[in-house]
Design a protein around this motif. Structure first.
Motif, mmCIF file in Angstrom:
data_model
loop_
_atom_site.group_PDB
_atom_site.id
_atom_site.type_symbol
_atom_site.label_atom_id
_atom_site.label_comp_id
_atom_site.label_asym_id
_atom_site.label_seq_id
_atom_site.Cartn_x
_atom_site.Cartn_y
_atom_site.Cartn_z
ATOM 1 N N ARG B 1 6.043 -2.523 11.757
ATOM 2 C CA ARG B 1 5.296 -1.516 10.995
ATOM 3 C C ARG B 1 6.262 -0.458 10.488
ATOM 4 N NH1 ARG B 1 0.738 2.699 13.336
ATOM 5 N NH2 ARG B 1 0.301 3.720 11.355
ATOM 6 N N LYS B 2 6.131 -0.088 9.195
ATOM 7 C CA LYS B 2 6.983 0.937 8.654
ATOM 8 C C LYS B 2 6.665 2.279 9.299
ATOM 9 C CE LYS B 2 7.501 -1.171 4.095
ATOM 10 N NZ LYS B 2 7.241 -1.007 2.643
ATOM 11 N N GLU B 3 7.691 3.118 9.405
ATOM 12 C CA GLU B 3 7.488 4.413 10.039
ATOM 13 C C GLU B 3 6.612 5.324 9.177
ATOM 14 O OE1 GLU B 3 10.946 5.876 11.861
ATOM 15 O OE2 GLU B 3 10.034 7.756 12.486
ATOM 16 N N VAL B 4 6.729 5.206 7.875
ATOM 17 C CA VAL B 4 5.933 6.019 6.962
ATOM 18 C C VAL B 4 5.337 5.089 5.910
ATOM 19 C CG1 VAL B 4 5.922 7.958 5.364
ATOM 20 C CG2 VAL B 4 7.493 7.963 7.305
ATOM 21 N N GLU B 5 4.029 5.130 5.757
ATOM 22 C CA GLU B 5 3.372 4.246 4.792
ATOM 23 C C GLU B 5 2.565 5.061 3.790
ATOM 24 O OE1 GLU B 5 2.398 0.634 7.855
ATOM 25 O OE2 GLU B 5 2.264 0.320 5.706
ATOM 26 N N GLN B 6 2.665 4.655 2.538
ATOM 27 C CA GLN B 6 1.946 5.341 1.468
ATOM 28 C C GLN B 6 1.261 4.326 0.578
ATOM 29 O OE1 GLN B 6 5.702 8.036 0.369
ATOM 30 N NE2 GLN B 6 3.834 8.735 -0.656
ATOM 31 N N ASP B 7 0.149 4.715 0.000
ATOM 32 C CA ASP B 7 -0.490 3.944 -1.052
ATOM 33 C C ASP B 7 0.396 4.066 -2.283
ATOM 34 O OD1 ASP B 7 -3.831 3.970 -2.551
ATOM 35 O OD2 ASP B 7 -1.993 2.965 -3.160
ATOM 36 N N PRO B 8 0.891 2.953 -2.817
ATOM 37 C CA PRO B 8 1.826 3.063 -3.940
ATOM 38 C C PRO B 8 1.190 3.526 -5.239
ATOM 39 C CG PRO B 8 1.325 0.769 -3.484
ATOM 40 C CD PRO B 8 0.711 1.566 -2.379
ATOM 41 N N GLY B 9 -0.173 3.451 -5.317
ATOM 42 C CA GLY B 9 -0.849 3.798 -6.557
ATOM 43 C C GLY B 9 -0.684 2.671 -7.560
ATOM 44 N N ALA B 20 -5.596 13.385 -5.154
ATOM 45 C CA ALA B 20 -5.167 13.541 -3.771
ATOM 46 C C ALA B 20 -4.790 12.185 -3.196
ATOM 47 C CB ALA B 20 -6.282 14.178 -2.937
ATOM 48 N N PHE B 21 -3.829 12.186 -2.328
ATOM 49 C CA PHE B 21 -3.406 10.946 -1.688
ATOM 50 C C PHE B 21 -2.798 11.278 -0.326
ATOM 51 C CE2 PHE B 21 0.766 12.062 -3.243
ATOM 52 C CZ PHE B 21 0.509 12.599 -4.496
ATOM 53 N N ASN B 22 -2.742 10.250 0.511
ATOM 54 C CA ASN B 22 -2.291 10.430 1.900
ATOM 55 C C ASN B 22 -1.068 9.593 2.181
ATOM 56 O OD1 ASN B 22 -4.620 11.917 2.302
ATOM 57 N ND2 ASN B 22 -5.748 10.194 3.176
ATOM 58 N N CYS B 23 -0.483 9.893 3.309
ATOM 59 C CA CYS B 23 0.464 8.960 3.894
ATOM 60 C C CYS B 23 0.250 8.977 5.402
ATOM 61 C CB CYS B 23 1.902 9.284 3.524
ATOM 62 S SG CYS B 23 2.772 10.392 4.636
ATOM 63 N N THR B 24 0.576 7.897 6.059
ATOM 64 C CA THR B 24 0.456 7.819 7.510
ATOM 65 C C THR B 24 1.838 7.617 8.121
ATOM 66 O OG1 THR B 24 0.067 5.439 7.423
ATOM 67 C CG2 THR B 24 -1.872 6.867 7.434
ATOM 68 N N TYR B 25 2.015 8.146 9.312
ATOM 69 C CA TYR B 25 3.284 7.960 10.011
ATOM 70 C C TYR B 25 3.006 7.388 11.386
ATOM 71 C CZ TYR B 25 2.143 12.521 12.097
ATOM 72 O OH TYR B 25 1.516 13.557 12.751
ATOM 73 N N SER B 26 3.935 6.587 11.872
ATOM 74 C CA SER B 26 3.671 5.814 13.091
ATOM 75 C C SER B 26 4.189 6.476 14.352
ATOM 76 C CB SER B 26 4.288 4.420 12.963
ATOM 77 O OG SER B 26 5.693 4.516 12.809
ATOM 78 N N ASN B 27 5.168 7.373 14.225
ATOM 79 C CA ASN B 27 5.808 7.933 15.409
ATOM 80 C C ASN B 27 5.185 9.279 15.767
ATOM 81 O OD1 ASN B 27 7.572 9.069 17.331
ATOM 82 N ND2 ASN B 27 9.263 7.831 16.551
ATOM 83 N N SER B 28 4.503 9.301 16.892
ATOM 84 C CA SER B 28 3.818 10.538 17.295
ATOM 85 C C SER B 28 4.786 11.658 17.619
ATOM 86 C CB SER B 28 2.917 10.262 18.503
ATOM 87 O OG SER B 28 3.694 9.782 19.592
#
Lengths: 117, 110
Positions: B1-9, B20-28
């Motif tokens: 799993r990538k550490e940072v994931e974004q919707d590429p649009g 508006a758009f988000n990104c998720t990160y995996s490392n707490s």
């Protein structure tokens, strides 16, 4: 203008050739970085130097070497270029130092577009 | 799993719209968060840092949700000049290295 200067801006190499990408910053930053950017992959860290005299591998170090010549300069060397190294290379610097949590952003150079044929 | 994931649009919006758009990160353990802007064939440039309480910079608003591990960017009253790729960036405590998402492309049309 103050910032990060990269040379060259464009380069075409033949497979097996070597070259050095140069990077210099005049902001008195401690940390310097080399990234490559490929379509859909985002920026991937090749090597970094937390401070003068130290270098460490990043995510994708194979096929590259680096030298932190002094506080200002951080060079990236391709010893035997391969087509897989075709990419845009960015150098960056930041104020991050010691064990202080890095809440500092990076300043990037304008990039080197490298094509290996 | 990538550490940072974004919707590429891409997100294609008319001038004046909100996007508006988000990104998720995996490392707490991630501690610092940023949005960078990258114009076509140019270097990334820092747009804004993201603080725990959320923050605004003109027409840009950034939010951080640590519980769900995502960061958002909202652009109000979009301008043609906002067309760019927006990179989500995180780093971990005591770590020099930033982790970059692949970027979300926004195109604002007249």
């Amino acid at each position: 203008n103050a910032g990060v200067t990269q040379t060259p801006k464009f380069q075409v190499l033949k497979t097996g050739q070597s070259m050095t990408l140069q990077c210099a910053q005049d902001m008195n930053h401690n940390s310097m970085y080399w990234y490559r950017q490929d379509p859909g992959m985002g920026l991937r860290l090749i090597y970094y130097s937390a401070s003068e005299g130290t270098t460490d591998k990043g995510e994708v170090p194979n096929g590259y070497n680096v030298s932190r010549l002094n506080k200002r300069e951080f060079s990236l060397r391709l010893e035997s270029a391969a087509p897989s190294q075709t990419s845009v290379y960015f150098c960056a610097s930041s104020e991050a130092r010691g064990t202080v949590s890095s809440n500092y952003g990076y300043t990037f150079g304008s990039g080197t577009r490298l094509t290996v044929v | 799993r990538k550490e940072v994931e974004q919707d590429p649009g891409p997100f294609n919006v008319p001038e004046g719209a909100t996007v508006a758009f988000n990104c998720t990160y995996s490392n707490s353990a991630s501690q610092s968060f940023f949005w960078y802007r990258q114009d076509c064939r140019k270097e990334p440039k820092l747009l804004m840092s993201v603080y725990s309480s959320g923050n605004e910079d003109g027409r840009f608003t950034a939010q951080l949700n640590r519980a769900s591990q995502y960061i958002s960017l909202l652009i109000r009253d979009s301008k043609l000049s906002d067309s760019a790729t927006y990179l989500c960036v995180v780093n971990r405590k005591y770590d020099y290295k930033l982790s970059f998402g692949a970027g979300t492309t926004v195109t604002v049309r007249a």
